[in-house]
Design an enzyme around this catalytic site. Sequence first.
Site, mmCIF file in Angstrom:
data_model
loop_
_atom_site.group_PDB
_atom_site.id
_atom_site.type_symbol
_atom_site.label_atom_id
_atom_site.label_comp_id
_atom_site.label_asym_id
_atom_site.label_seq_id
_atom_site.Cartn_x
_atom_site.Cartn_y
_atom_site.Cartn_z
ATOM 1 C CG ASN A 213 -1.649 1.366 1.503
ATOM 2 O OD1 ASN A 213 -2.632 1.953 0.541
ATOM 3 N ND2 ASN A 213 -1.129 1.522 2.100
ATOM 4 C CB SER B 264 -4.228 5.017 -8.838
ATOM 5 O OG SER B 264 -4.924 6.215 -8.984
ATOM 6 C CB ALA C 45 6.851 10.925 -11.338
ATOM 7 C CE1 TYR C 46 0.501 7.927 -6.700
ATOM 8 C CE2 TYR C 46 -0.955 8.840 -7.592
ATOM 9 C CZ TYR C 46 -0.989 8.274 -6.753
ATOM 10 O OH TYR C 46 -1.620 7.140 -5.739
ATOM 11 C CE LYS D 96 -0.018 4.538 -7.202
ATOM 12 N NZ LYS D 96 0.496 3.407 -6.125
ATOM 13 C CB THR E 109 -5.491 10.203 2.413
ATOM 14 O OG1 THR E 109 -4.376 10.187 1.066
ATOM 15 C CG2 THR E 109 -6.710 8.684 2.214
HETATM 16 N N1 LIG Z 1 -6.110 8.496 -2.271
HETATM 17 C C1 LIG Z 1 -6.261 8.761 -2.901
HETATM 18 O O1 LIG Z 1 -7.034 9.044 -3.361
HETATM 19 C C2 LIG Z 1 -5.918 7.232 -3.703
HETATM 20 C C3 LIG Z 1 -6.293 6.638 -4.971
HETATM 21 C C4 LIG Z 1 -5.993 5.552 -5.472
HETATM 22 C C5 LIG Z 1 -4.639 5.006 -4.759
HETATM 23 N N2 LIG Z 1 -4.091 6.102 -4.053
HETATM 24 C C6 LIG Z 1 -2.750 4.432 -3.450
HETATM 25 O O2 LIG Z 1 -3.608 4.495 -1.690
HETATM 26 C C7 LIG Z 1 -2.666 3.659 -1.248
HETATM 27 C C8 LIG Z 1 -2.402 4.714 0.329
HETATM 28 O O3 LIG Z 1 -1.865 6.058 0.210
HETATM 29 P P1 LIG Z 1 -3.001 6.720 1.226
HETATM 30 O O4 LIG Z 1 -4.089 7.896 -0.059
HETATM 31 O O5 LIG Z 1 -3.536 6.169 2.733
HETATM 32 O O6 LIG Z 1 -2.340 8.482 1.287
HETATM 33 P P2 LIG Z 1 -1.542 8.700 3.032
HETATM 34 O O7 LIG Z 1 -2.002 8.664 4.081
HETATM 35 O O8 LIG Z 1 -0.621 9.589 2.205
HETATM 36 O O9 LIG Z 1 -0.295 6.900 3.354
HETATM 37 C C9 LIG Z 1 0.163 6.368 2.644
HETATM 38 C C10 LIG Z 1 0.962 5.977 3.081
HETATM 39 O O10 LIG Z 1 2.752 5.396 3.358
HETATM 40 C C11 LIG Z 1 3.705 5.478 3.288
HETATM 41 N N3 LIG Z 1 4.762 5.824 3.204
HETATM 42 C C12 LIG Z 1 5.222 6.246 2.542
HETATM 43 N N4 LIG Z 1 6.293 6.576 1.765
HETATM 44 C C13 LIG Z 1 6.905 5.397 2.326
HETATM 45 C C14 LIG Z 1 8.193 4.201 2.356
HETATM 46 N N5 LIG Z 1 9.060 4.761 1.674
HETATM 47 N N6 LIG Z 1 7.468 3.563 3.154
HETATM 48 C C15 LIG Z 1 7.084 2.959 4.100
HETATM 49 N N7 LIG Z 1 5.712 3.540 4.278
HETATM 50 C C16 LIG Z 1 5.706 4.366 3.679
HETATM 51 C C17 LIG Z 1 3.663 6.631 4.427
HETATM 52 O O11 LIG Z 1 4.560 6.750 5.428
HETATM 53 P P3 LIG Z 1 4.169 8.268 6.507
HETATM 54 O O12 LIG Z 1 3.271 8.569 7.034
HETATM 55 O O13 LIG Z 1 5.986 7.491 7.441
HETATM 56 O O14 LIG Z 1 4.589 8.783 5.271
HETATM 57 C C18 LIG Z 1 1.504 6.275 5.013
HETATM 58 O O15 LIG Z 1 1.327 5.488 5.708
HETATM 59 C C19 LIG Z 1 -0.904 4.727 -2.106
HETATM 60 O O16 LIG Z 1 -0.462 3.159 -2.671
HETATM 61 C C20 LIG Z 1 -1.667 5.535 -3.949
HETATM 62 O O17 LIG Z 1 -0.930 5.761 -4.941
HETATM 63 C C21 LIG Z 1 -4.694 6.653 -3.242
#
Ligand SMILES: NC(=O)c1ccc[n+]([C@@H]2O[C@H](COP(=O)([O-])OP(=O)(O)OC[C@H]3O[C@@H](n4cnc5c(N)ncnc54)[C@H](OP(=O)(O)O)[C@@H]3O)[C@@H](O)[C@H]2O)c1
Length: 247
Positions: free
Chosen positions: A94, A148, A169-170, A174, A205
């Site tokens: 994740n 995503s 990048a992002y 994906k 988030t």
């Molecule tokens: N939010 C959306 O709308 C959305 C949409 C599509 C996909 N996603 C995907 O969902 C997943 C979770 O995202 P989220 O929205 O929940 O974002 P988030 O709240 O920013 O959470 C990201 C998590 O990844 C951790 N992380 C980042 N770099 C890391 C590393 N080097 N080693 C270990 N942990 C690391 C962060 O830890 P820290 O707290 O230490 O930074 C945090 O726990 C991601 O893969 C994202 O691409 C999200």
Amino acid sequence: MSETTHGNTMKKTALVTGANKGIGYEIAAGLARSGFRVGVGARDPGRREEAVDKLRAEGLDVFGVPLDVTDDESVAAAAVLLEEEGGLDVLVNNAAITGGMPQEPSRVSAAQVLQVVDTNVVGVIRVTNAMLPMLRRAASPRVVNVSSTVGSLTLQTAQDEAVGPISAAYSPSKTYLNAITVQYAKELAGAGVLVNAGCPGYVATDLNGHRGTRTPEQGAAVFLELATLPDDGPTGTFRDESGVQPW
Ligand SMILES: NC(=O)c1ccc[n+]([C@@H]2O[C@H](COP(=O)([O-])OP(=O)(O)OC[C@H]3O[C@@H](n4cnc5c(N)ncnc54)[C@H](OP(=O)(O)O)[C@@H]3O)[C@@H](O)[C@H]2O)c1
């Protein structure tokens, strides 16, 4: 037999990377609520402990796993810890970063791209490969990649409903993650390891400054499904809540 033994109960063990907040936290909570023992992967000790305490306060069976997905030593140590905990049945990749916006192709820096790919793609490969020996021993192993629809080339180029911002990048990270999902699924098809990717939808988030329209719990739902697919379930697919999505 691969289900891990803790006390007198046989429980499956799951690991969720980046589980200290956001969607990862809710995936960890959801898996623990459905009976898994869950390793809460997180790189920051304080944030990890806080998440573990919060989940335990709900009566959930979780343990902290120090894990920075960009750090080989950290990943290796996490695998040792999981071995000590009795093995692994489900891995949810994740953890991810956006790398900061804007990131139009003409303006993005090489460092930005490398950091994003190192976390979102190579991080998944590092963690998956470190955990695979345990997954191969599991009765019903699952690998779930949190992707995503912004990584879908088909949806990005759809005439009527193009998704996602212009991003060098992002979004491509994906796309790459989706490609990696297919390759793992093909390699592991004979080993019973089901490997699938999902999209949580647009979730509020820290990743998007809480502009998303869905809750992290809603976003977690598709991954709970992919983590608990039956043995004859699909592998090498990409889906969201509404069903299979195009690559
Ligand atoms: N939010 C959306 O709308 C959305 C949409 C599509 C996909 N996603 C995907 O969902 C997943 C979770 O995202 P989220 O929205 O929940 O974002 P988030 O709240 O920013 O959470 C990201 C998590 O990844 C951790 N992380 C980042 N770099 C890391 C590393 N080097 N080693 C270990 N942990 C690391 C962060 O830890 P820290 O707290 O230490 O930074 C945090 O726990 C991601 O893969 C994202 O691409 C999200």
